[in-house]
Design an enzyme around this catalytic site. Structure first.
Site, PDB file in Angstrom:
ATOM      1  N   ARG A 222       0.818  -1.196   0.000  1.00 52.43           N
ATOM      2  CA  ARG A 222       0.000   0.000   0.000  1.00 52.43           C
ATOM      3  C   ARG A 222       0.864   1.263   0.000  1.00 52.43           C
ATOM      4  O   ARG A 222       0.689   2.159  -0.817  1.00 52.43           O
ATOM      5  CB  ARG A 222      -0.857  -0.057   1.249  1.00 52.43           C
ATOM      6  CG  ARG A 222      -1.812   1.048   1.473  1.00 52.43           C
ATOM      7  CD  ARG A 222      -2.420   0.832   2.860  1.00 52.43           C
ATOM      8  NE  ARG A 222      -3.022  -0.492   2.957  1.00 52.43           N
ATOM      9  CZ  ARG A 222      -4.285  -0.718   2.672  1.00 52.43           C
ATOM     10  NH1 ARG A 222      -5.060   0.260   2.285  1.00 52.43           N
ATOM     11  NH2 ARG A 222      -4.767  -1.940   2.775  1.00 52.43           N
ATOM     12  N   THR A 223       1.813   1.328   0.923  1.00 51.66           N
ATOM     13  CA  THR A 223       2.679   2.497   1.024  1.00 51.66           C
ATOM     14  C   THR A 223       3.537   2.640  -0.240  1.00 51.66           C
ATOM     15  O   THR A 223       3.686   3.732  -0.786  1.00 51.66           O
ATOM     16  CB  THR A 223       3.583   2.377   2.269  1.00 51.66           C
ATOM     17  OG1 THR A 223       2.758   2.238   3.422  1.00 51.66           O
ATOM     18  CG2 THR A 223       4.453   3.598   2.426  1.00 51.66           C
TER      19      THR A 223
ATOM     20  N   LYS B 267      23.832 -10.231   1.306  1.00 50.27           N
ATOM     21  CA  LYS B 267      25.254 -10.602   1.208  1.00 50.27           C
ATOM     22  C   LYS B 267      26.066  -9.909   2.300  1.00 50.27           C
ATOM     23  O   LYS B 267      27.280  -9.829   2.206  1.00 50.27           O
ATOM     24  CB  LYS B 267      25.799 -10.239  -0.177  1.00 50.27           C
ATOM     25  CG  LYS B 267      25.076 -10.914  -1.342  1.00 50.27           C
ATOM     26  CD  LYS B 267      25.727 -10.536  -2.672  1.00 50.27           C
ATOM     27  CE  LYS B 267      24.855 -10.968  -3.854  1.00 50.27           C
ATOM     28  NZ  LYS B 267      25.248 -10.346  -5.114  1.00 50.27           N
TER      29      LYS B 267
ATOM     30  N   ARG C 277      11.860   1.803   3.297  1.00 47.91           N
ATOM     31  CA  ARG C 277      11.170   1.094   4.384  1.00 47.91           C
ATOM     32  C   ARG C 277      12.107   0.019   4.894  1.00 47.91           C
ATOM     33  O   ARG C 277      12.714  -0.701   4.097  1.00 47.91           O
ATOM     34  CB  ARG C 277       9.878   0.468   3.893  1.00 47.91           C
ATOM     35  CG  ARG C 277       9.138  -0.214   5.033  1.00 47.91           C
ATOM     36  CD  ARG C 277       7.679  -0.259   4.782  1.00 47.91           C
ATOM     37  NE  ARG C 277       6.889  -0.576   5.936  1.00 47.91           N
ATOM     38  CZ  ARG C 277       5.723  -0.020   6.188  1.00 47.91           C
ATOM     39  NH1 ARG C 277       5.244   0.897   5.398  1.00 47.91           N
ATOM     40  NH2 ARG C 277       5.022  -0.377   7.243  1.00 47.91           N
TER      41      ARG C 277
ATOM     42  N   HIS D 258       6.700   6.760  10.737  1.00 50.28           N
ATOM     43  CA  HIS D 258       6.126   6.606   9.410  1.00 50.28           C
ATOM     44  C   HIS D 258       5.530   7.978   9.077  1.00 50.28           C
ATOM     45  O   HIS D 258       4.316   8.143   9.025  1.00 50.28           O
ATOM     46  CB  HIS D 258       5.061   5.511   9.456  1.00 50.28           C
ATOM     47  CG  HIS D 258       4.512   5.117   8.126  1.00 50.28           C
ATOM     48  ND1 HIS D 258       5.058   5.537   6.929  1.00 50.28           N
ATOM     49  CD2 HIS D 258       3.462   4.328   7.790  1.00 50.28           C
ATOM     50  CE1 HIS D 258       4.357   5.030   5.940  1.00 50.28           C
ATOM     51  NE2 HIS D 258       3.384   4.299   6.422  1.00 50.28           N
TER      52      HIS D 258
END
Lengths: 461, 461, 461
Positions: free
Chosen positions: A60-61, A89, A110, A138
């Site tokens: 959604r974001t 890695k 994110r 957020h």
């Protein structure tokens, strides 16, 4: 010369209002009535590329940001699957960021670790937008919440905003509450039992945002399930002088949050928490209420509000696009929306060494092995002027904003330690080394010689 | 009428230089000083679509290509997750490629099987770029390495390029070493113990690229940890005539490669391998060195070089975008950068049948069940003119370039087998069937009747 | 005011032909001869964004849609990995759709549950394209199949189309067969043993599409492996009057479908099913045949047809792009290709309550816990006029189109139940409640009072 948005605090109130006005410009010309989406695109980000780095899934974001970038005429490179990335890695986030900034003009991150976005900002020469870093922040969700209030109610000050549900676990709610305080809205809290606002959030609200919890007799028409009401006078105040009475006979906004119903079952009284739906919202108090929810919902919000004019949660989602467009346009400097060329920190910084005081938050980005090789622990020294009044000084991790309360100060001049607040104040700032009162801890030795107090200016050096 | 880039050998030296000049054009106008990224886009690929098919994850490489395509004004369709692809339903790579070329104007492929990109090229009517096929090749990484040398040092011939770390396992290093030979740079090898250049790479360097390993007394100022130095005169030569002396008092480029430290622990002397950082790079020899690294790094490269002007590894990443833009523009024929309309193979081709001689590399694309249904094993006949001098003929798989050394030749005219090199030369090319000296192998029977020597012209038929 | 494409039935024949003509326009100007892809792009979808929501992987379909959108000058936001989506947090599809439509102008959905696309359409204010919903429908594959026939053979009526392989499991085949009937092609079925057309598809073909299975003596030159031939006169007919003779000495199209060879091994005679390749297609009958296949193939289709002019399966894939472009342009109303502003259902609707009659298909979207909270079971009342002739009424789930045959009717006026078809007809429509003849079933109680017959007009309310 670049600005990033890691927390909502990185924007001034005036800057936030500038963003609202720019979002209005994008939206007003061509809002689709049924869906509230934009029906055409702009070219503010023509020739620009944003990277959406999602090390934790959030469709959604991500889609909202990518839509914003496309509606601005830009392009997007995307890493949506953490398992396909170089961090597998053993690459540090700092290296990933420095590689990606050789491709993109803007990084949208994110990450599961708290403080990750601040690390990214520290290493990036391009703007970084925090799209969620663990349980920390957020900020564009908060921007979107505020913009919805602004768009639906035309103002923020003195609005009655009721926030219900899980006030304990959600970063969205904590950020929202601080932001409401900044704009002078009345904060009306109605948590489910066992899901009350945490103590540290309440303290921050009072001590850093000057909010005042009102007594029951200062509130008119208090709904039964409300726990506490905060007001935030826009002028500095003393709690003793507050005599204002808040009238809750009209709730402007009902902000419902997601309840983990499986957790509720384990608590004793959880089942009693109401589902917010048409039957709950009967009565004059709620006749002009806008119901918001960060979505996805589970069961706490009734489907019968979807077509009710009071249900504003799909608008809320829709408004995420123009407000993110405005933010992107601001950070790319294609729209003159920012007051300041660089971010100015609110507090002084306490620099530790790799061996010195460390953030005690186990989800902090500093716990990551790969980051530890290059990052120095740094902490904000929160509110030292008031340290001798009603609380000890707080060291707040610059990255994850987790608070640490040292119980003593080591005086570099005299080589002595004191835990008396009165004595602290006599030690010059540059000689203070924060520590704990018991010198038994092993790592304390390493800490002594190297920790220093830095001013914000030395931070970037 | 189309060109693909499967290995760096698919480009002539002149073409590579043309690409550098085109990349300069893209970059010079608008390089961001801090990040070295481009700040605006072009329209060379307007209306064009590239497909990035990544059957093995590599975010960095994919994002670099997608950025390049966007900076050229084009679009990208992408499959970044191998588990969501039709190959999971048993589809052959050849079919996938033929489907995708009905969508896209250019295919960029990453695949875990060695030789996959050559298969794709064989079945595609659109250009294919190899973005890494197992342990085989990654030619745009090599292009990017060379372009960084060119951009930082203005030339390639006679540069002192020191390559350290793991010279055994990295395809990046092997390709780089061959490419350095082509442009006449001095190749200075400093492997970690147990990570030396493999014999077959050293032999190829000498026999196919005319490089010469120098004796210790032909090198001035040899650093302690250096193993061997190769020079490559641009004119054909005999080893006996080499009298040149190489001066290593100035190292132009220090190319560090990733060391698997967990492997080092198991070797005896691994711990002794130095971390390349500021303290290692003290002294006049390194005062104007550029430090390169293909990234991601683990521990072999110090963070203190990040802000040192000698650290060039983030530039190296940044330059991947303009050089890939130039390559895409060349393959799409929007820029006249290629000398030849089609690729001209260096060697003759040996066609086998499905039952005939097979590549013995267990990671070769020919081992895949789905590919075996339609692919014929083919091998380059490497250097047959020298077969009687110092080595037997080499059959090199056209796909994965793995070498196979047949020990005998079957003469189709006479029906006899010989393992004498002198006798081989008396058999006409079209009558030779390569085989092993012992006729006991079961599959040999099928091979006899059908294998033929083909010229490059018959390859495409 | 918006149209969606959930099944091929959502388009009239005329609309389908309009789409073909628009696809021709896109293709004719710039088809690449070798790959059949478009070589340039258009701007019909400039400023428009499509969302590709793939809750089940299908790279090929997704890339085809995304290519179509890019060739129209639009943009794409994409969710290709079901595990990164909000539905993992228990969000209903309806909510996901309503969120995404605040971003995108068009939603392209793939979902594992049958009926998912109809649910999406019900909740979306923007057009929805079904890109495959479980075993139910994949209408753009059918459009692409028809467009290939049209483009290769210039007409559809009276074409001899032989369909072979697995006619039992493939939704592609069932949709194709219905569509061939609509356009009057001869449908020649050659299933592998055990993979015959299911009874319910054959019945639907006869009763709803007016197709007629021909006797062996009505077909000239019947190939050995053919099971049955259907013809569909474009005028209404009675089976008794059919005297037409079909001539199969020329097969226009050979449509091969994927055979699950592992299933074949378990059946007795599976091994006997021929691989369709050059040697199979010898003889005059197949001299001008076009071989189609929905791809990916496994072993049922020979590689030797790839370069044979009769092999049309890569064209078929290529044509998926222009036909999807035409469909997108039609739904976005940038090209006037649709006859009707809204979809007009063919049948009346039977509304049940959440407790009433439920679809018995275990893959139906209505089985999903999250959807059940807001969805009401609804069913088409199929062909009630013929209920007393040769079949009972069929209740077809509006979402997944699974058929349910009630065995009785409850008369709301009299409170009595009857299973006699003759008696049914005497009950006014609005008093009928469909049920089973045995009143023992527990849930029946809830059903009685609430089920109603609705006309199409009440559906949207």
């Amino acid at each position: 010369m670049k600005r990033s948005i890691v927390t909502i605090e990185d924007l001034t109130n005036q800057e936030i209002l500038n963003l609202f006005k720019q979002a209005d410009k994008y939206l007003d010309a061509n809002e689709d009535e049924a869906t509230h989406r934009l029906r055409r695109s702009f070219d503010d980000a023509h020739n620009r590329i944003a990277a959406t780095l999602f090390f934790e899934p959030s469709t959604r974001t991500r889609l909202s940001f990518e839509t914003a970038m496309f509606r601005l005429g830009g392009q997007v490179i995307s890493c949506a699957d953490p398992k396909t990335s170089s961090s597998d890695k053993g690459e540090s986030l700092a290296d990933t960021i420095r590689v990606v900034q050789t491709y993109a003009d803007l990084i949208i991150l994110r990450h599961p670790s708290e403080g990750a976005a601040r690390v990214a900002d520290e290493y990036a020469d391009v703007p970084v937008i925090n799209a969620g870093d663990g349980g920390h922040e957020h900020p564009t969700q908060t921007l979107c919440d505020l913009y919805t209030l602004y768009r639906e109610k035309k103002e923020l000050a003195n609005l009655n905003v009721l926030v219900s549900g899980d006030l304990k676990n959600g970063r969205t709610v904590h950020s929202l509450v601080y932001a409401l305080a900044r704009f002078g809205a009345h904060i009306i809290l109605a948590p489910a039992k066992g899901f009350e606002l945490p103590m540290h959030v309440a303290q921050r609200l009072e001590h850093e945002y000057n909010s005042v919890p009102l007594g029951r007799d200062s509130v008119k028409d208090l709904p039964d399930h409300v726990d506490v009401v905060y007001i935030t006078p826009q002028e500095p105040h003393s709690t003793a002088l507050i005599t204002v009475k808040v009238d809750l006979s009209n709730i402007d906004v009902y902000y419902v949050t997601r309840l983990q119903t499986e957790r509720l079952k384990n608590s004793r009284s959880g089942a009693a928490f109401p589902v917010i739906d048409k039957s709950f919202l009967q009565g004059d108090r709620y006749s002009d209420t806008r119901v918001m929810h960060p979505l996805p919902r589970v069961r706490e919000l009734g489907y019968d509000l979807d077509k009710d004019p009071r249900g504003a949660y799909f608008q809320q989602t829709a408004y995420g696009v123009p407000i993110r467009m405005a933010l992107i346009a601001a950070l790319l400097r294609v729209q003159p929306l920012l007051e300041r060329a660089t971010q100015t920190p609110k507090y002084d910084v306490y620099l530790s060494t790799p061996e010195g005081i460390r953030c005690t938050n186990k989800n902090c980005i500093l716990k990551n092995e790969a980051e530890r090789r290059h990052l120095t622990p740094k902490m904000w020294i929160v509110d030292p002027a008031q340290a001798n009044l009603f609380q000890p000084v707080i060291l707040r991790c610059i990255y994850c904003e987790y608070d640490y309360k040292p119980t003593a100060i080591f005086d570099k001049r005299s080589g002595t330690r004191t835990s008396s607040v009165d004595t602290w104040r006599t030690i010059p700032t540059e000689s203070r080394v924060f520590c704990d009162s018991e010198p038994t801890h092993k790592r304390r030795k390493a800490k002594k010689g190297t920790a220093t107090i830095a001013t914000p200016d030395t931070l970037k050096a």
